[in-house]
Design a protein around this motif. Structure first.
Motif, mmCIF file in Angstrom:
data_model
loop_
_atom_site.group_PDB
_atom_site.id
_atom_site.type_symbol
_atom_site.label_atom_id
_atom_site.label_comp_id
_atom_site.label_asym_id
_atom_site.label_seq_id
_atom_site.Cartn_x
_atom_site.Cartn_y
_atom_site.Cartn_z
ATOM 1 N N GLY A 183 0.780 -1.232 0.000
ATOM 2 C CA GLY A 183 0.000 0.000 0.000
ATOM 3 C C GLY A 183 0.813 1.284 0.000
ATOM 4 O O GLY A 183 0.239 2.368 0.031
ATOM 5 N N LYS A 184 2.142 1.202 -0.027
ATOM 6 C CA LYS A 184 2.973 2.405 -0.054
ATOM 7 C C LYS A 184 2.903 3.042 -1.439
ATOM 8 O O LYS A 184 2.997 2.362 -2.461
ATOM 9 C CB LYS A 184 4.417 2.072 0.314
ATOM 10 C CG LYS A 184 5.300 3.302 0.440
ATOM 11 C CD LYS A 184 6.692 2.956 0.937
ATOM 12 C CE LYS A 184 7.544 4.215 1.002
ATOM 13 N NZ LYS A 184 8.924 3.927 1.385
ATOM 14 N N LYS A 185 2.764 4.371 -1.459
ATOM 15 C CA LYS A 185 2.580 5.128 -2.701
ATOM 16 C C LYS A 185 3.916 5.679 -3.190
ATOM 17 O O LYS A 185 4.717 6.180 -2.408
ATOM 18 C CB LYS A 185 1.609 6.279 -2.415
ATOM 19 C CG LYS A 185 1.205 7.101 -3.590
ATOM 20 C CD LYS A 185 0.181 8.156 -3.112
ATOM 21 C CE LYS A 185 -0.282 9.055 -4.207
ATOM 22 N NZ LYS A 185 -1.274 10.045 -3.719
ATOM 23 N N TYR A 186 4.150 5.572 -4.517
ATOM 24 C CA TYR A 186 5.389 6.049 -5.135
ATOM 25 C C TYR A 186 5.054 6.935 -6.332
ATOM 26 O O TYR A 186 4.106 6.667 -7.066
ATOM 27 C CB TYR A 186 6.219 4.873 -5.667
ATOM 28 C CG TYR A 186 6.656 3.886 -4.623
ATOM 29 C CD1 TYR A 186 7.928 3.950 -4.071
ATOM 30 C CD2 TYR A 186 5.796 2.874 -4.199
ATOM 31 C CE1 TYR A 186 8.333 3.028 -3.119
ATOM 32 C CE2 TYR A 186 6.196 1.953 -3.255
ATOM 33 C CZ TYR A 186 7.463 2.038 -2.710
ATOM 34 O OH TYR A 186 7.863 1.128 -1.777
ATOM 35 N N LEU A 187 5.863 7.951 -6.559
ATOM 36 C CA LEU A 187 5.779 8.748 -7.777
ATOM 37 C C LEU A 187 6.564 8.010 -8.856
ATOM 38 O O LEU A 187 7.743 7.699 -8.673
ATOM 39 C CB LEU A 187 6.372 10.147 -7.552
ATOM 40 C CG LEU A 187 6.379 11.100 -8.738
ATOM 41 C CD1 LEU A 187 4.971 11.341 -9.269
ATOM 42 C CD2 LEU A 187 7.013 12.426 -8.332
ATOM 43 N N ASP A 188 5.926 7.696 -9.973
ATOM 44 C CA ASP A 188 6.555 6.883 -11.017
ATOM 45 C C ASP A 188 7.453 7.746 -11.899
ATOM 46 O O ASP A 188 7.022 8.275 -12.913
ATOM 47 C CB ASP A 188 5.488 6.184 -11.854
ATOM 48 C CG ASP A 188 6.082 5.278 -12.929
ATOM 49 O OD1 ASP A 188 7.301 5.019 -12.877
ATOM 50 O OD2 ASP A 188 5.329 4.833 -13.796
ATOM 51 N N PHE A 189 8.716 7.842 -11.524
ATOM 52 C CA PHE A 189 9.702 8.537 -12.356
ATOM 53 C C PHE A 189 10.239 7.640 -13.454
ATOM 54 O O PHE A 189 10.923 8.084 -14.345
ATOM 55 C CB PHE A 189 10.888 9.017 -11.498
ATOM 56 C CG PHE A 189 10.586 10.241 -10.698
ATOM 57 C CD1 PHE A 189 10.430 11.473 -11.319
ATOM 58 C CD2 PHE A 189 10.465 10.174 -9.324
ATOM 59 C CE1 PHE A 189 10.154 12.606 -10.590
ATOM 60 C CE2 PHE A 189 10.191 11.316 -8.580
ATOM 61 C CZ PHE A 189 10.039 12.531 -9.206
ATOM 62 N N HIS A 190 9.948 6.359 -13.386
ATOM 63 C CA HIS A 190 10.510 5.391 -14.325
ATOM 64 C C HIS A 190 9.730 5.328 -15.635
ATOM 65 O O HIS A 190 10.299 5.220 -16.706
ATOM 66 C CB HIS A 190 10.558 4.007 -13.664
ATOM 67 C CG HIS A 190 11.310 3.009 -14.447
ATOM 68 N ND1 HIS A 190 10.683 2.107 -15.263
ATOM 69 C CD2 HIS A 190 12.632 2.774 -14.560
ATOM 70 C CE1 HIS A 190 11.601 1.349 -15.848
ATOM 71 N NE2 HIS A 190 12.783 1.732 -15.426
#
Length: 122
Positions: free
Chosen positions: A38-45
């Motif tokens: 459930g941890k949120k990440y900004l998709d820089f990939h």
């Protein structure tokens, strides 16, 4: 499930052809991705630029669903009712006489070999 459980399962059953980052992703929306915990990440990939338009864009998803109802994939040994229109449009944009739509680098390499052989023998 947890990142570690899924990482262990992937390490056991998935051929590791390059370095894999630790979080195990389970969903995405727009520029955001979430791992199995459930941890949120900004998709820089952006999936090596394959998803630089974002994840689940409504206009793209609608076009995908509508096209999938008609025809999901068609081999290049057949023409489709939209391939000519698409290639004409893209040829004008790029200024080329013809083009070949592809979805992978493998197809690009294969076509490069075919073009080289054709040019070499002509």
């Amino acid at each position: 499930t947890t990142n570690q459980i899924e990482t262990d399962r992937n390490n056991k059953h998935l051929a590791q052809t390059y370095f894999v980052w630790k979080p195990v992703m389970s969903k995405a929306e727009g520029v955001w991705m979430w791992d199995v915990e459930g941890k949120k990440y900004l998709d820089f990939h952006s999936g090596y630029c394959s998803t630089n338009q974002g994840h689940n864009h409504p206009k793209i998803m609608n076009a995908l669903v509508e096209q999938s109802k008609k025809l999901v994939m068609c081999s290049r040994v057949f023409n489709t009712d939209v391939s000519g229109e698409f290639c004409e449009y893209m040829s004008k944009i790029f200024g080329y006489d013809k083009l070949i739509p592809m979805n992978s680098g493998t197809e690009g390499c294969e076509t490069a070999f075919k073009v080289a052989r054709k040019w070499g023998y002509t």
